[in-house]
Scaffold this motif. Sequence first.
Motif, PDB file in Angstrom:
ATOM      1  N   ALA A 229       0.825  -1.209   0.000  1.00  0.00           N
ATOM      2  CA  ALA A 229       0.000   0.000   0.000  1.00  0.00           C
ATOM      3  C   ALA A 229       0.861   1.262   0.000  1.00  0.00           C
ATOM      4  CB  ALA A 229      -0.921  -0.007   1.221  1.00  0.00           C
ATOM      5  N   LEU A 230       1.927   1.263   0.797  1.00  0.00           N
ATOM      6  CA  LEU A 230       2.810   2.427   0.840  1.00  0.00           C
ATOM      7  C   LEU A 230       3.511   2.634  -0.500  1.00  0.00           C
ATOM      8  CD1 LEU A 230       4.400   1.988   4.390  1.00  0.00           C
ATOM      9  CD2 LEU A 230       2.728   3.708   3.692  1.00  0.00           C
TER      10      LEU A 230
ATOM     11  N   GLU B  65       1.001   4.043  -2.971  1.00  0.00           N
ATOM     12  CA  GLU B  65       0.757   5.453  -2.685  1.00  0.00           C
ATOM     13  C   GLU B  65       1.868   6.328  -3.244  1.00  0.00           C
ATOM     14  OE1 GLU B  65       0.143   8.429   1.186  1.00  0.00           O
ATOM     15  OE2 GLU B  65       0.512   6.288   1.463  1.00  0.00           O
TER      16      GLU B  65
ATOM     17  N   SER C 277       1.699   6.478  -7.059  1.00  0.00           N
ATOM     18  CA  SER C 277       0.586   7.261  -7.581  1.00  0.00           C
ATOM     19  C   SER C 277       0.905   8.753  -7.642  1.00  0.00           C
ATOM     20  CB  SER C 277      -0.658   7.037  -6.706  1.00  0.00           C
ATOM     21  OG  SER C 277      -0.462   7.581  -5.408  1.00  0.00           O
ATOM     22  N   GLU C 278       1.873   9.188  -6.855  1.00  0.00           N
ATOM     23  CA  GLU C 278       2.222  10.602  -6.817  1.00  0.00           C
ATOM     24  C   GLU C 278       3.404  10.946  -7.720  1.00  0.00           C
ATOM     25  OE1 GLU C 278       2.912  11.402  -2.725  1.00  0.00           O
ATOM     26  OE2 GLU C 278       0.807  11.159  -2.128  1.00  0.00           O
TER      27      GLU C 278
END
Length: 402
Positions: free
Chosen positions: A233-234, A237, A240-241
């Motif tokens: 998940a990290l 994240e 995605s940026e």
Amino acid sequence: MSSDPEGPATTPAETTAESERHATWLELFFDLVAVVGIAQLAHLLHDDPDRGDLGLYCLLFLAFWTAWMCFTTYGNVAASKAHTRTILLGMFGLAVMAAAVPEIDSDHGRAFALAYVLVRFLASRVWQARGEVVVDWPTAQLTVGVVPWLVSLWAETPTRYWLWAAGLAIDLGLTFVLSRNRLLSRATEEWQDQHGKRERPSRTRPVAARFDPRHLDERLGLFTLIVIGESVALTVEAASEAEWDGRLGTLAVGSFVLLLALWALAVRRSCGVPLLGFGVLAPRFALPLHCLATGALAALAASLGGAMEQAEGPLPAKVRWLMCGSVAVFLAVGLLGGALSGRGLRWVLAVGVPIVAAPVVLAAATSGGYPGALVWILVVVARWPWFYDKRVVRAPVADRHT
């Protein structure tokens, strides 16, 4: 029957033979809250972490893991008699600790310490009425190591951190210094002294608490699995940026495959400790290995997130060393786990030592390279034990049958 007005943590239908027990929904919920705190810790290693950041991460991770393990021990031994309210209170304490992490250098650090102290006292108190001695993991019952944490409420940083480290060191030291017989003998002497004074004993004659080994293995494996999931998940994240291009795609796929490779070592046919079989070690020896392995996984997640921001390369030296060092620590636990599981000297020399040395060599020799290439090399290193077992060990066997 439990005296808890809210009822036991498990239902009567879940009270089966020890070998058939599985983690309850409440236990899974508790694990998820603990891992939320660990995910918070991973942010301490972003933005070019130095030695101080790494030291603080290790300190706080050990505190979270110790608090989690105290309640895991209680749930394992108490089974259907574990009090739901007690576990929920411990869960809330871990949530407070997690919330305090981002501003740990401020007064939030005192909140973190106070929550830890209360969680530890709560976890210790449950054993008083049970009349059991946790000889396999005495940290769950003893509170001597909490004293420096109490003192730290009046201290400032960095003294506060040194007091926390001292408290955790006391816990670990007592775990290995106090033998099973010594713990049980001392508890029995205290009970006899109370009984000899013609006072009504507060509990029955103390006995050694019995772990359910299969249930414990499952809890350790699930915790490791959740940490890996949080690592994914990290990483997602962070990706995605970032700006999406071919190099980011190479890095993202490689990061996912690397985490899968580490999952295969720690969870498939293992108890959450890489390459350590089920029931190989007593809890007081297996649990520290689990702490090291999961701590390395969470640190790896932080480094992968940092790499996503540097996908075009080169990777900063501190991030590179954090990534390779995390993998090296995880695989070092695997080396020990494999050796203790009876894989032999040949395996240690051909697999164990190379998989630990390779990440260190990569960290020292790959400055200026692209993160995606480094991650894929680490994938090859992490898959070497599987390749060795499938191709090197089994090939001569197949030849004998042809």
